[in-house]
Write a protein that holds these residues in place. Structure first.
Motif, PDB file in Angstrom:
ATOM      1  N   ILE A  64     -44.458 -19.335  95.181  1.00 41.38           N
ATOM      2  CA  ILE A  64     -45.374 -19.664  96.272  1.00 41.38           C
ATOM      3  C   ILE A  64     -46.715 -20.025  95.659  1.00 41.38           C
ATOM      4  O   ILE A  64     -47.133 -19.429  94.670  1.00 41.38           O
ATOM      5  N   GLY A  65     -47.417 -20.968  96.256  1.00 39.38           N
ATOM      6  CA  GLY A  65     -48.789 -21.213  95.870  1.00 39.38           C
ATOM      7  C   GLY A  65     -49.037 -22.590  95.280  1.00 39.38           C
ATOM      8  O   GLY A  65     -48.125 -23.317  94.910  1.00 39.38           O
ATOM      9  N   LYS A  66     -50.314 -22.947  95.215  1.00 35.14           N
ATOM     10  CA  LYS A  66     -50.753 -24.230  94.690  1.00 35.14           C
ATOM     11  C   LYS A  66     -50.898 -24.163  93.168  1.00 35.14           C
ATOM     12  O   LYS A  66     -51.120 -23.110  92.592  1.00 35.14           O
ATOM     13  N   THR A  67     -50.803 -25.298  92.547  1.00 36.68           N
ATOM     14  CA  THR A  67     -50.962 -25.370  91.093  1.00 36.68           C
ATOM     15  C   THR A  67     -52.348 -25.858  90.682  1.00 36.68           C
ATOM     16  O   THR A  67     -52.682 -25.837  89.493  1.00 36.68           O
ATOM     17  N   SER A  68     -53.159 -26.285  91.629  1.00 40.64           N
ATOM     18  CA  SER A  68     -54.492 -26.799  91.288  1.00 40.64           C
ATOM     19  C   SER A  68     -55.405 -26.657  92.498  1.00 40.64           C
ATOM     20  O   SER A  68     -54.982 -26.261  93.584  1.00 40.64           O
ATOM     21  N   GLY A  69     -56.666 -27.011  92.286  1.00 42.50           N
ATOM     22  CA  GLY A  69     -57.660 -26.940  93.350  1.00 42.50           C
ATOM     23  C   GLY A  69     -58.760 -25.966  92.997  1.00 42.50           C
ATOM     24  O   GLY A  69     -58.641 -25.157  92.075  1.00 42.50           O
ATOM     25  N   ALA A 118     -62.236 -19.557 110.420  1.00 48.52           N
ATOM     26  CA  ALA A 118     -62.873 -20.875 110.367  1.00 48.52           C
ATOM     27  C   ALA A 118     -63.217 -21.257 108.929  1.00 48.52           C
ATOM     28  O   ALA A 118     -63.015 -22.401 108.509  1.00 48.52           O
ATOM     29  N   ALA A 119     -63.732 -20.296 108.160  1.00 47.25           N
ATOM     30  CA  ALA A 119     -64.080 -20.567 106.769  1.00 47.25           C
ATOM     31  C   ALA A 119     -62.835 -20.885 105.951  1.00 47.25           C
ATOM     32  O   ALA A 119     -62.837 -21.782 105.102  1.00 47.25           O
ATOM     33  N   ALA A 120     -61.753 -20.168 106.214  1.00 45.90           N
ATOM     34  CA  ALA A 120     -60.510 -20.419 105.484  1.00 45.90           C
ATOM     35  C   ALA A 120     -59.950 -21.799 105.817  1.00 45.90           C
ATOM     36  O   ALA A 120     -59.509 -22.534 104.921  1.00 45.90           O
ATOM     37  N   ALA A 125     -58.655 -27.162 104.078  1.00 50.28           N
ATOM     38  CA  ALA A 125     -58.752 -28.605 104.349  1.00 50.28           C
ATOM     39  C   ALA A 125     -59.422 -29.342 103.199  1.00 50.28           C
ATOM     40  O   ALA A 125     -59.126 -30.515 102.942  1.00 50.28           O
ATOM     41  N   ALA A 126     -60.314 -28.661 102.479  1.00 45.76           N
ATOM     42  CA  ALA A 126     -61.004 -29.282 101.345  1.00 45.76           C
ATOM     43  C   ALA A 126     -60.141 -29.301 100.090  1.00 45.76           C
ATOM     44  O   ALA A 126     -60.568 -29.835  99.060  1.00 45.76           O
ATOM     45  N   GLY A 127     -58.934 -28.711 100.150  1.00 48.58           N
ATOM     46  CA  GLY A 127     -58.013 -28.742  99.019  1.00 48.58           C
ATOM     47  C   GLY A 127     -58.103 -27.568  98.072  1.00 48.58           C
ATOM     48  O   GLY A 127     -57.559 -27.627  96.962  1.00 48.58           O
ATOM     49  N   ASP A 128     -58.751 -26.494  98.488  1.00 50.57           N
ATOM     50  CA  ASP A 128     -58.834 -25.320  97.618  1.00 50.57           C
ATOM     51  C   ASP A 128     -57.442 -24.758  97.342  1.00 50.57           C
ATOM     52  O   ASP A 128     -56.570 -24.761  98.219  1.00 50.57           O
ATOM     53  N   GLY A 129     -57.259 -24.238  96.114  1.00 53.58           N
ATOM     54  CA  GLY A 129     -55.912 -23.846  95.685  1.00 53.58           C
ATOM     55  C   GLY A 129     -55.581 -22.384  95.793  1.00 53.58           C
ATOM     56  O   GLY A 129     -54.413 -22.003  95.726  1.00 53.58           O
ATOM     57  N   ILE A 130     -56.585 -21.504  95.955  1.00 51.10           N
ATOM     58  CA  ILE A 130     -56.350 -20.076  96.089  1.00 51.10           C
ATOM     59  C   ILE A 130     -57.510 -19.487  96.864  1.00 51.10           C
ATOM     60  O   ILE A 130     -58.626 -20.012  96.829  1.00 51.10           O
ATOM     61  N   VAL A 143     -56.837 -14.452 108.411  1.00 48.60           N
ATOM     62  CA  VAL A 143     -56.685 -15.538 107.444  1.00 48.60           C
ATOM     63  C   VAL A 143     -55.251 -15.662 106.937  1.00 48.60           C
ATOM     64  O   VAL A 143     -54.778 -16.770 106.637  1.00 48.60           O
ATOM     65  N   ALA A 144     -54.535 -14.553 106.845  1.00 46.94           N
ATOM     66  CA  ALA A 144     -53.207 -14.552 106.224  1.00 46.94           C
ATOM     67  C   ALA A 144     -52.259 -15.613 106.797  1.00 46.94           C
ATOM     68  O   ALA A 144     -51.604 -16.333 106.031  1.00 46.94           O
ATOM     69  N   PRO A 145     -52.138 -15.751 108.134  1.00 41.96           N
ATOM     70  CA  PRO A 145     -51.212 -16.776 108.650  1.00 41.96           C
ATOM     71  C   PRO A 145     -51.612 -18.193 108.228  1.00 41.96           C
ATOM     72  O   PRO A 145     -50.739 -19.030 107.972  1.00 41.96           O
ATOM     73  N   LEU A 146     -52.901 -18.454 108.159  1.00 41.25           N
ATOM     74  CA  LEU A 146     -53.371 -19.783 107.745  1.00 41.25           C
ATOM     75  C   LEU A 146     -53.030 -20.035 106.284  1.00 41.25           C
ATOM     76  O   LEU A 146     -52.597 -21.128 105.910  1.00 41.25           O
ATOM     77  N   ALA A 147     -53.215 -19.011 105.439  1.00 42.76           N
ATOM     78  CA  ALA A 147     -52.902 -19.157 104.021  1.00 42.76           C
ATOM     79  C   ALA A 147     -51.412 -19.388 103.815  1.00 42.76           C
ATOM     80  O   ALA A 147     -50.998 -20.270 103.048  1.00 42.76           O
ATOM     81  N   GLN A 148     -50.593 -18.606 104.513  1.00 36.02           N
ATOM     82  CA  GLN A 148     -49.141 -18.741 104.335  1.00 36.02           C
ATOM     83  C   GLN A 148     -48.638 -20.089 104.850  1.00 36.02           C
ATOM     84  O   GLN A 148     -47.782 -20.715 104.222  1.00 36.02           O
TER      85      GLN A 148
END
Length: 441
Positions: A64-69, A118-120, A125-130, A143-148
């Motif tokens: 799970i998770g992004k590789t960059s950002g 809102a901050a999350a 949307a800005a492409g942050d990776g973690i 925030v958890a549901p938005l992250a998942q």
């Protein structure tokens, strides 16, 4: 593989004593509702050094998770918790100075669930990776549901273990972590019949669940758990009930009175003999005391001996917040020898020094959580990305508060030391482990 220390790569830590009662009251808001605050020893992680990312665990499922950002840092930079948020931002910036790559994307949550969500959303949307943060349990739940949904892993600063799920790791020291360590230490010395005297609060019930789980994992008898209300008379009744003094001590007192009432030489001799008999010990040989304030501990210093729940027959155990109460407890002889689990402060000396140098003041208790989370994110970025494969590296991490291991299900294991209350300052009764392993390894 060789484990690399976060504090070696990013040398820095903070004072272990809270600077004011106001900050202690503020920190009480950081965990799940009703929980005790993260103690001055806050939290810690560490990461594998350079080299290929470790192979995923067989039971972990797809990564799970992004590789960059960039790294999204969610903190309350306005509102009542703003001073805490600012200190945590300062700590994270020690890892991500201006111009670093990846960079920090710092966003204000205002300390509210809506603000955090809102901050999350903006950071994702800005492409942050973690995501690092947010600070409280209620914000983390928002925030958890938005992250998942976005496939972005999150290192929350809360100490609420119920938040744990794949991709969501609460980094604060949880009731379960501190309980397991000190209960194991008691078991190692033969103290396997456990009772608990706990506040009737969310924190007390969290401790109760952790104690029941810890004794079950050690195949010990079920613990005898008693909850007390936050008042003098209620605490007295709870200690009396827990001690079973009516059967242990009252029976002997009744025998003495009956012998005296005979009014004969033989009766007086019998009463004299009975008065020199010891009251039988309680049915348990270890007692976990969940008190988290000095006033309650002072009252217990009187109640426990009165009902003959004393060392050496009974080994006292307690929560990690005793690290701040230890100087006061050391003046009450009944608590000398009591045990609690906490990080070894020596591990955080470098962090304290760097923060002090950078900002001219000692870091508050919670700042090390932000520092270690930031250091973990930066190492992950250079070792394959912010994926669960990287974050759950089997060798674990070492940071400002010792060894730490993120598990695929979101639970966090932690290597804590066991301290003993002693005259002057606490002493280490059992050193913190230098490594942990994933279950099944």
């Amino acid at each position: 593989m060789v484990r690399k220390s976060l504090v070696q790569k990013y040398p820095v830590r903070r004072s272990h004593l809270l600077s004011s009662g106001a900050l202690l009251a503020t920190l009480a808001l950081l965990g799940c509702a009703g929980q005790a605050p993260n103690s001055p020893y806050g939290y810690s992680p560490s990461f594998l050094g350079a080299g290929p990312a470790p192979a995923p665990l067989a039971a972990a499922g797809p990564s799970i998770g992004k590789t960059s950002g960039n790294v999204l840092l969610l903190l309350p930079l306005s509102g009542p918790l703003a001073p805490v948020g600012q200190a945590m931002e300062n700590a994270a910036k020690l890892v991500f100075p201006q111009g670093s790559a990846p960079s920090l994307d710092i966003r204000d949550t205002a300390g509210t669930p809506d603000g955090a969500a809102a901050a999350a959303q903006a950071g994702i949307a800005a492409g942050d990776g973690i995501i690092l943060g947010p600070l409280t349990a209620v914000e983390t739940r928002a925030v958890a549901p938005l992250a998942q949904k976005s496939g972005v892993n999150m290192l929350s600063f809360s100490n609420d273990a119920t938040l744990a799920q794949p991709g969501i790791w609460p980094l604060g020291i949880t009731p379960g972590q501190q309980v397991r360590r000190v209960v194991q230490a008691a078991a190692d010395s033969g103290r396997t019949q456990l009772a608990a005297l706990l506040p009737d609060s969310d924190f007390g019930h969290s401790l109760a669940s952790a104690i029941s789980a810890a004794t079950a994992s050690l195949s010990e008898p079920a613990p005898q758990i008693t909850f007390y209300p936050q008042d003098f008379n209620g605490l007295n009744r709870a200690v009396n009930q827990m001690s079973d003094f009516a059967d242990r001590g009252q029976g002997l007192e009744d025998q003495i009175k009956a012998a005296q009432d005979l009014g004969t030489p033989a009766g007086r001799l019998k009463a004299h003999e009975l008065q020199h008999q010891q009251i039988p010990p309680p049915s348990f040989n270890a007692l976990f005391i969940g008190a988290t304030d000095g006033n309650t501990l002072a009252e217990l210093a009187n109640f426990l001996p009165y009902y003959d729940v004393n060392p050496p027959q009974v080994q006292y155990l307690g929560p990690e917040i005793w690290s701040t109460l230890a100087p006061q407890m050391a003046h009450q002889s009944v608590f000398l020898g009591a045990l609690y689990a906490a990080p070894d402060p020596a591990a955080a000396a470098a962090f304290d020094a760097k923060y002090q140098t950078a900002y001219g003041s000692a870091p508050p208790a919670i700042a090390d959580v932000a520092f270690d989370a930031a250091a973990l994110a930066k190492m992950a970025a250079s070792s394959g990305g912010y994926t669960s494969t990287v974050l759950t590296a089997p060798a674990g991490f070492t940071g400002t508060d010792g060894v730490l291991l993120l598990q695929p299900d979101g639970q966090v294991r932690r290597g804590l030391a066991v301290f003993k209350i002693a005259p002057g300052v606490p002493v280490i009764a059992s050193a913190a482990p230098t490594q942990l392993s994933q279950p099944g390894n």
